[in-house]
Design an enzyme around this catalytic site. Structure first.
Site, PDB file in Angstrom:
ATOM      1  N   LYS A  14      60.807  31.325   6.926  1.00 50.79           N
ATOM      2  CA  LYS A  14      61.101  31.199   5.519  1.00 50.79           C
ATOM      3  C   LYS A  14      61.915  30.170   5.363  1.00 50.79           C
ATOM      4  O   LYS A  14      62.624  29.765   6.138  1.00 50.79           O
ATOM      5  CB  LYS A  14      61.587  32.767   5.108  1.00 50.79           C
ATOM      6  CG  LYS A  14      60.697  33.934   5.343  1.00 50.79           C
ATOM      7  CD  LYS A  14      60.898  35.304   4.491  1.00 50.79           C
ATOM      8  CE  LYS A  14      62.076  35.812   5.542  1.00 50.79           C
ATOM      9  NZ  LYS A  14      62.075  37.342   5.187  1.00 50.79           N
ATOM     10  N   GLU A  32      67.110  26.222  -0.522  1.00 50.42           N
ATOM     11  CA  GLU A  32      67.849  26.725  -1.615  1.00 50.42           C
ATOM     12  C   GLU A  32      68.760  27.818  -1.468  1.00 50.42           C
ATOM     13  O   GLU A  32      69.779  28.174  -2.398  1.00 50.42           O
ATOM     14  CB  GLU A  32      66.733  26.673  -2.818  1.00 50.42           C
ATOM     15  CG  GLU A  32      66.143  25.382  -3.320  1.00 50.42           C
ATOM     16  CD  GLU A  32      64.696  25.562  -3.844  1.00 50.42           C
ATOM     17  OE1 GLU A  32      64.586  25.236  -5.059  1.00 50.42           O
ATOM     18  OE2 GLU A  32      63.917  26.236  -3.174  1.00 50.42           O
TER      19      GLU A  32
END
Lengths: 152, 321, 657
Positions: free
Chosen positions: C619, C623
């Site tokens: 994943k 950010e």
């Protein structure tokens, strides 16, 4: 236009340029040395850091014509330097745009002080911005280089 | 930058022959080039004075002489400065960044123009640039002056100037008409309608050197600076304090604030609260409060008052034996 | 995939492949191109916040011998831009909007030429316009608040932040016949190719976009901006290569910013901490145009981060006469997290409850927006546990604060393709994406090396060129690796089996939702007399699935936290209300964190392969590390001082007493 003789990375270079051309633009455009970067052009970021007579300076705030006869060193003048190796080992960059400037600032320190302490390292880096926030590893790289046997 | 011609004469009198309204002297260039790049000044000629003025620090029994071309880095590292003029060494050390300290000269540092973001923006009119009024007065003024009547509300950006002023430095100036020495407190004068600069340097005058009187036994000094980030920023507020103590008694005090006015600002009331007394906590509080007596904050910079008060008090605390 | 302990290349802290180029100055960025007879371009920009251009005269600029092309509304083709505007509009809507451009033999002469362009502007009124609320809700919000025994109601504001990538936006454009090559600083070579081809009326095959290295994007370089078309048109007009790189002030005016927000928020809870209602109304400043790219979704996390049956979240876009907003690292989520996690901290205090306990009490195991269970359902709990051990004060006068987060993207998705060609005892990996500084090049090489059972040195990576490359996604949303790694695995498997080495990313699971999430705690010292905040320590625990290269993930954590420090403490775009001018469009007064501002950062690392999510179990992590930091710091500041700062940045004047 004037002809200026510079010494860049221990080589004589002769350029014809306008007095208003900065050392940064002369390096990048007249001499093809694009390692020093133009990020702000106002002395606010450090990406254009080179050595002028051994001192770290912002090339964007120096006129090329004012460098006649003075020794200029850029990132291209380093070769397999302990600092460069340490930067790769410590992952001391992300996008890499500030990297030549960071290395040149540290190199100026190492030239004067072969085994700098933490405070000296932090001080040498205080005029270089990194937007990717790689500071932690930049400092780590400096520490690694400071410990290396041929630290210079 | 607009085009200009470049001259590197070999004598000072040749250089003076060039200096006129369309010519600027070039020393370190760290402020001049930024003004030119922003198109705030557009000299037709630059005269390189780097080989023509004194550089270096001479220390003796009659005090300190600093050549105008001495770099901030040289001042920061000088042993005599560190020993007897600690506030000056500290001011040089916290100014700007290493690269700028390597390039910038003390002469240029004193002459640098304000950082005010209205002044530095060529598209915006402002009184200091010859306009009618000051847009900072009713605009974005968190960085601006809390002392002084205006019309300009910019602050003087130099770290060295308050420290030099606190040591009663004099500046030696030369022009084709001769030499003159001025106390820094006279050299820096608030701009007026007829002279919209922060100092009284004539257009054809150059700074030659600075003279600092000797510091008597028992002199201690400090420079404190508050910034918006940990380093590499102009002062929100700065304090240069020089005290001469006999035991715990204050014989002499000179306190100059930076970041609070268009020129380095002497905290005379604070000095008066100190001289003759001791450095008790109550005295220091009184002195710090007195430093802000005549403050005239703008809409967004009132925070500078408690900040300055705290820095003045802490500066004095650090000098207490 | 094998058990991670048995892996050879994946999971290893391999230094970046392009490291030697970056430390030597050899790495070439778009602004470093020096093509034969190349020209340099500059853009003239509007000085007013809203104006009609009534006259433009470029003749004096054209008259300069060294100027070889000039463009303006007088002669440029009508190229539609933004939703309602064009390349050189005659109605200008923000200070900095593009008015004209020149290409000359040097940058200095290009600037001279701009000064020779005469423009008359008629000022127009400067107004804000609020759009219609975009509402997302579930349950019965009124009933939820009736049920609540404790309510927190506050307004939080976040500032406009400016990306300030060190490398400005820019490109070098060169034509060969009717084929255009753009050496571009972009996060999306295929996105730029598609947009530029469309804008110029070319087929995509005639446009090549190259990004060998680029100096930071953070969302501001996800889309094509005007400079690419302008450079291409100037190149066509002059018959020469044209380099157009923006100056720093233009960077801060015209090519994106993080939307400022004002979030009015209500949380309702039972006395045991169970949330009964969450309500937010968010005003989001958009600037003068919708720039496109990832929209800033401020409401998203309100719907998902905590388990709550009754939620109402509305977002109102406000258009202003300022530069267009664009995605900026975790757009919407960084802003919303500050508000929500500050409010949760206020709620915890009101309830007298431990902040981590409160989060656990409201733990979401199901994506309440998509109505699917999460893969890796316990990963956020594990992040909380990682933080728990560090969440204690080391000295009384310091403050400590906690914040959790989730993130909308990070799962990656198709389309994403890769090609592997076996040759000479090694392999060539061809990726049509770009390495924006995150280490994509290296991480994907590790995936290929793992799959092919080859040493990393035997993998040659071709990346950052649309020519001859399979489709690669834009590097945004923290999804590059999660999108491409499975494709690389598939391509390598095919090549190894002797088939054509093409791999495509399969779709994401249909019946489960992939959550990228984490938590941080911050320890701060506040000098109440001077308002100075010193962040001593940040501990970060983030679920990014399988960690392919711990060195790179550590750098993202460190980098994201460092960038977040700016958002929390020092960065803010300042606009003069009277003139509409950005007063700090530079790196002097727009204050980025320096090396001296960085605290001790501990990455409480977790490699949690999420094999339900995709074939590589990965994943995103670009950010997430930026999202919870501001709230953690604000909560720590409250802990230290009793002062609740509900407005970013946390500057001195908000704390001086």
């Amino acid at each position: 236009m004037e002809t200026v003789r510079l010494r860049v990375n221990r080589a004589e270079r002769s350029i014809t340029l306008e007095p208003r051309r900065t050392l940064l633009d002369a390096l990048r455009t007249d001499l093809g040395l694009t390692g020093a970067k133009k990020a702000c052009d106002m002395g606010n970021c450090g990406a254009c850091t080179v050595h002028l007579e051994g001192k770290a300076v912002y090339a964007c705030l120096v006129l090329a014509i004012d460098c006649a006869g003075r020794e200029v060193t850029t990132i291209e003048g380093l070769e397999n330097d302990a600092l460069q190796r340490a930067f790769v080992e410590a992952d001391a960059f992300q996008c890499g745009f500030c990297t030549p400037g960071q290395i040149m600032s540290l190199k100026a320190l190492f030239n004067e002080t072969p085994s700098p302490n933490e405070a000296q390292i932090m001080r040498a880096l205080s005029g270089n911005l990194c937007r990717c926030g790689a500071y932690r590893n930049i400092v780590r790289a400096a520490r690694i280089a400071a410990r290396s046997p041929s630290a210079a | 930058m607009r085009a200009f011609s470049y001259h590197a004469p070999s004598t000072l009198s040749d250089a003076f022959a060039f200096l006129d309204a369309r010519t600027r002297p070039l020393a370190g260039g760290t402020d001049l080039l930024t003004l030119m790049k922003a198109d705030l000044v557009a000299p037709e000629r630059l005269v390189n004075v780097k080989a023509l003025l004194p550089r270096g620090i001479a220390a003796g029994t009659d005090g300190l002489t600093i050549g105008a071309l001495t770099t901030l880095e040289e001042i920061e590292k000088d042993a005599a400065v560190a020993k007897r003029y600690a506030a000056l060494a500290k001011a040089a050390a916290v100014a700007a960044s290493p690269q700028l300290r390597n390039m910038a000269t003390i002469g240029g540092n004193l002459l640098q123009r304000p950082r005010c973001w209205y002044f530095r923006n060529p598209r915006l009119d402002c009184w200091l640039k010859g306009g009618e009024h000051c847009p900072a007065r009713d605009g974005e003024n968190r960085l601006h002056a809390v002392f002084g009547p205006g019309p300009c509300h910019a602050v003087h950006p130099s770290d060295l100037a308050p420290a030099l002023a606190a040591f009663d430095a004099q500046v030696l100036l030369r022009s084709p008409r001769g030499e003159r020495a001025l106390p820094l407190e006279i050299f820096f004068t608030l701009p007026s309608a007829g002279r919209r600069t922060e100092n009284v340097l004539a257009p054809d005058e150059l700074i030659v050197s600075l003279r600092l009187p000797p510091t008597p036994e028992g002199t201690k000094s400090v420079y404190l600076k508050a910034m918006d980030r940990k380093q590499w920023a102009f002062a929100l507020v700065a304090v240069a304090a020089v005290l001469q103590l006999e035991g715990r008694r204050v014989v002499h005090a000179h306190i100059v604030l930076g970041g609070v006015a268009t020129i380095p600002w002497r905290a005379a009331s604070a000095e008066r609260a100190l001289v003759g007394g001791d450095l008790s906590a109550a005295t220091l509080e009184r002195a710090a409060a007195a430093a802000l007596e005549e403050a005239l904050p703008l809409a967004h910079n009132a925070y500078k008052l408690p900040l300055a008060r705290a820095l003045v008090r802490r500066a004095l605390e650090s000098l207490a034996p | 995939m094998k058990r991670d302990a048995e892996l050879g290349a994946v999971g290893k802290p391999h230094p970046r492949l392009e490291g030697p180029d970056k430390v030597s100055g050899r790495a070439r960025y778009a602004c470093d191109l020096r093509l034969p007879r190349q020209l340099y371009a500059r853009v003239l920009r509007c000085p007013l916040p809203h104006a009609r251009l009534s006259r433009i005269d470029t003749s004096r600029a054209e008259g300069l011998r060294a100027v070889h092309a000039v463009l303006s509304s007088a002669n440029a083709p009508e190229v539609p831009w933004y939703d309602t505007s064009r390349l050189f509009d005659r109605e200008l809507r923000f200070v900095g909007e593009e008015v004209a451009a020149v290409a000359a033999e040097s940058e200095e002469i290009a600037e001279d030429a701009l000064r020779l362009i005469a423009v008359d502007y008629e000022p127009l009124p400067v107004e804000e316009k609020a759009g219609k609320p975009d509402v997302r809700q579930r349950g019965d919000i009124a009933a939820g608040f009736r049920e609540a025994q404790v309510v927190i109601e506050e307004t939080y504001t976040t500032q406009t932040a400016l990306h300030n990538c060190l490398e400005p936006h820019g490109c070098t454009a060169v034509w060969e016949g009717d084929a255009l090559t753009l050496y571009e600083s972009t996060q999306g070579i295929f996105a730029v190719r598609e947009e530029i081809a469309a804008k110029l009326g070319l087929s995509e095959e005639r446009v090549r976009v190259v990004t060998e290295h680029m100096g930071g994007g953070f969302g501001s370089k996800q889309i094509a901006w005007k400079h690419s078309v302008i450079a291409a048109l100037l190149a066509r007009q002059s018959g020469r290569a044209v380099q157009l790189v923006l100056e720093r002030d233009a960077e801060n005016l015209a090519v994106g910013n993080r939307n400022a927000t004002r979030q009015h928020l209500r949380l309702g809870a039972k006395r045991d901490g169970t949330l009964t209602a969450i309500e937010v109304s968010a005003r989001v400043e958009q600037g003068a145009y919708l720039a496109g790219g990832e929209a800033s979704d401020v409401t998203g996390t309100y719907l998902t981060l905590y388990r709550c049956p009754n939620v109402r979240a509305e977002q109102i876009q406000v258009s202003t006469h300022r530069g267009p907003a664009a995605a900026f690292r975790a757009p919407g989520y960084a802003e919303a997290n500050f508000a929500l996690e500050s409010a949760m901290d206020e709620l915890a205090r009101k309830l007298g409850m431990d902040p981590i306990e409160l989060r656990l009490r409201n733990y979401a195991e199901v994506d309440q927006d998509q109505r699917k269970p999460y893969t890796s359902v316990d990963s956020l709990r594990k992040c909380y546990q990682q933080i728990r051990g560090h969440f204690q004060k080391s000295a009384k006068k310091y403050g400590i604060g906690f914040a959790a987060h989730d993130w909308a993207a990070g799962a990656g998705h198709p389309p994403a393709e890769a090609r592997v060609e076996m040759a000479n005892g090694g392999a060539r990996l061809v990726i049509g994406a770009q390495d924006i500084g995150t280490g994509t090049r290296t991480a994907l090489a590790q995936i290929a090396a793992e799959e092919l059972k080859l040493p990393l040195e035997k993998i040659i990576v071709s990346i950052g060129d649309t020519r001859d490359a399979p489709y690669g996604p834009t590097s945004a949303g923290s999804s590059t690796l999660a999108s491409l790694a499975p494709a690389v695995r598939a391509a390598a498997q095919a090549a190894k089996a002797g088939r054509e080495g093409l791999g495509k990313r399969a779709p994401n699971p249909k019946h489960k939702s992939v959550r990228t999430c984490g938590a941080q705690c911050a320890e701060v010292e506040v000098d109440s007399e001077t308002g100075e905040v010193t962040v001593l320590r940040i501990v970060a625990a983030h679920d990014c699935g399988r960690i392919v290269n711990p060195l790179l993930v550590d750098s993202q954590i460190s980098g994201g936290v460092t960038q977040a420090l700016g958002f929390a403490l020092t960065e803010e775009r300042i606009v003069d209300a009277a003139s509409g001018v950005v007063l700090n469009a530079n790196l002097e007064e727009y204050k980025l964190p320096t090396a001296g501002d960085v605290p001790q950062i501990t990455h409480a690392s977790l490699s949690l392969p999420d094999d339900e999510a995709n074939a590589a179990g990965i994943k995103g992590v670009g950010e997430p590390p930026l999202i919870p930091t501001a709230a953690a710091i604000a909560n720590a500041v409250f802990d230290a001082t009793g002062i609740r700062v509900r407005e970013l940045p946390i500057s001195r004047e908000k704390l001086i007493r």
